[in-house]
Design an enzyme around this catalytic site. Structure first.
Site, PDB file in Angstrom:
ATOM      1  CE  LYS A  11     -81.889  -9.920   1.914  1.00 38.54           C
ATOM      2  NZ  LYS A  11     -82.691 -10.521   2.496  1.00 38.54           N
ATOM      3  CE1 TYR A  51     -81.448 -14.409   6.333  1.00 39.71           C
ATOM      4  CE2 TYR A  51     -80.033 -14.436   4.702  1.00 39.71           C
ATOM      5  CZ  TYR A  51     -80.990 -12.836   5.106  1.00 39.71           C
ATOM      6  OH  TYR A  51     -81.313 -12.204   5.132  1.00 39.71           O
ATOM      7  CG  ASN A 114     -85.857  -8.201   1.139  1.00 40.97           C
ATOM      8  OD1 ASN A 114     -84.748  -8.971   1.181  1.00 40.97           O
ATOM      9  ND2 ASN A 114     -86.611  -8.786   2.521  1.00 40.97           N
ATOM     10  CG  HIS A 117     -79.667  -9.094   7.007  1.00 38.15           C
ATOM     11  ND1 HIS A 117     -80.533  -9.787   7.475  1.00 38.15           N
ATOM     12  CD2 HIS A 117     -78.573  -8.631   7.620  1.00 38.15           C
ATOM     13  CE1 HIS A 117     -80.408 -10.297   8.832  1.00 38.15           C
ATOM     14  NE2 HIS A 117     -79.196  -9.700   9.056  1.00 38.15           N
ATOM     15  CD  GLU A 128     -77.787 -11.182  12.344  1.00 42.06           C
ATOM     16  OE1 GLU A 128     -79.149 -11.380  12.361  1.00 42.06           O
ATOM     17  OE2 GLU A 128     -77.838  -9.766  11.780  1.00 42.06           O
TER      18      GLU A 128
HETATM   19  P1  ATP Z   1     -83.284  -9.724   6.818  1.00 41.76           P
HETATM   20  O1  ATP Z   1     -83.226 -10.721   8.498  1.00 41.76           O
HETATM   21  O2  ATP Z   1     -83.072 -10.093   5.372  1.00 41.76           O
HETATM   22  O3  ATP Z   1     -83.253  -9.177   7.363  1.00 41.76           O
HETATM   23  P2  ATP Z   1     -85.918  -9.678   7.874  1.00 41.76           P
HETATM   24  O4  ATP Z   1     -85.768  -9.697   8.968  1.00 41.76           O
HETATM   25  O5  ATP Z   1     -86.715  -8.242   7.162  1.00 41.76           O
HETATM   26  O6  ATP Z   1     -85.065  -9.914   6.525  1.00 41.76           O
HETATM   27  P3  ATP Z   1     -86.349 -12.969   8.044  1.00 41.76           P
HETATM   28  O7  ATP Z   1     -88.059 -12.961   8.504  1.00 41.76           O
HETATM   29  O8  ATP Z   1     -85.767 -12.285   8.482  1.00 41.76           O
HETATM   30  O9  ATP Z   1     -87.127 -11.193   7.705  1.00 41.76           O
HETATM   31  O10 ATP Z   1     -86.822 -13.493   6.566  1.00 41.76           O
HETATM   32  C1  ATP Z   1     -85.360 -13.704   5.885  1.00 41.76           C
HETATM   33  C2  ATP Z   1     -85.296 -13.452   5.015  1.00 41.76           C
HETATM   34  O11 ATP Z   1     -85.810 -14.454   3.909  1.00 41.76           O
HETATM   35  C3  ATP Z   1     -86.236 -11.505   4.168  1.00 41.76           C
HETATM   36  O12 ATP Z   1     -85.985 -10.931   3.900  1.00 41.76           O
HETATM   37  C4  ATP Z   1     -86.148 -12.714   2.724  1.00 41.76           C
HETATM   38  O13 ATP Z   1     -85.615 -12.284   1.890  1.00 41.76           O
HETATM   39  C5  ATP Z   1     -86.775 -13.909   3.053  1.00 41.76           C
HETATM   40  N1  ATP Z   1     -87.717 -14.762   3.130  1.00 41.76           N
HETATM   41  C6  ATP Z   1     -88.631 -14.235   4.376  1.00 41.76           C
HETATM   42  N2  ATP Z   1     -90.128 -14.745   4.187  1.00 41.76           N
HETATM   43  C7  ATP Z   1     -90.467 -14.778   3.050  1.00 41.76           C
HETATM   44  C8  ATP Z   1     -91.100 -15.275   2.177  1.00 41.76           C
HETATM   45  N3  ATP Z   1     -92.234 -15.990   3.110  1.00 41.76           N
HETATM   46  N4  ATP Z   1     -91.046 -16.013   0.822  1.00 41.76           N
HETATM   47  C9  ATP Z   1     -89.861 -15.769   0.048  1.00 41.76           C
HETATM   48  N5  ATP Z   1     -88.347 -16.068   1.052  1.00 41.76           N
HETATM   49  C10 ATP Z   1     -88.437 -14.749   2.191  1.00 41.76           C
HETATM   50 MG    MG Z   2     -84.612 -11.777   9.807  1.00 44.24          MG
END
Ligand code: ATP
Ligand code: MG
Length: 143
Positions: A11, A51, A114, A117, A128
């Site tokens: 990211k 997303y 974080n 992804h 994806e």
């Molecule tokens: P990713 O899809 O990016 O691999 P993930 O599957 O661990 O991450 P998801 O629930 O799919 O988590 O959320 C997608 C992304 O949205 C997260 O990686 C983070 O960058 C952001 N995100 C998720 N929850 C929150 C939150 N509560 N506040 C802010 N950003 C969030």
């Molecule tokens: Mg995710």
């Protein structure tokens, strides 16, 4: 065990902090092979499309703004159980909850920034991967 592919993104915060090599090292050390890769700066529309499953979530606007804020590296990882293995390497979404030794536990600043992804299922991985790569962009390893 299944030979799988998964979609991974370093990211904008990961690229900004010069962590591309560190993240790739972890993939390679875990036996995942990078079979396609590309640097790109997502438009807001591209981030929103990627997303789209999260469009009703309160963090959607901030997430898509952040994901389009700077260059990312997008890659296809291939290996045994690649989807779950990559999720394991990444750790929990929130770095405060991620184990030490994981990408997010060791390197991430916040739940939003974080570093990486990873697709969350084999089915979503297919969708994806197709979002970013044509079949001809993927170079399976023959040796
Ligand atoms: P990713 O899809 O990016 O691999 P993930 O599957 O661990 O991450 P998801 O629930 O799919 O988590 O959320 C997608 C992304 O949205 C997260 O990686 C983070 O960058 C952001 N995100 C998720 N929850 C929150 C939150 N509560 N506040 C802010 N950003 C969030
Ligand atoms: Mg995710």
């Amino acid at each position: 065990m299944a030979l799988e592919r998964t979609l991974s993104i370093v990211k904008p915060d990961g690229v900004q902090k010069n962590l591309i090599g560190e993240v790739y090292r972890r993939f390679e050390q875990a036996g995942l092979k990078i079979v396609a890769a590309r640097m790109m700066h997502l438009s807001l529309a591209q981030a929103e499309g990627f997303y789209a499953v999260h469009r009703e979530r309160p963090f959607f606007k901030d997430l898509t703004k952040y994901m389009s804020s700077g260059p990312v590296i997008v890659q296809v990882l291939e290996g045994e159980n690649a989807v779950a293995k990559n999720r394991e390497l990444m750790g929990a979404t929130d770095p405060k909850k991620a184990d030490k030794g994981t990408i997010r536990g060791d390197l991430a600043a916040s739940i939003e920034e974080n570093v990486a992804h990873g697709s969350d299922s084999a089915e979503n991985a297919k969708i994806e991967i197709a979002y970013f790569f044509a079949a001809a962009d993927i170079c399976p390893r023959t040796r």
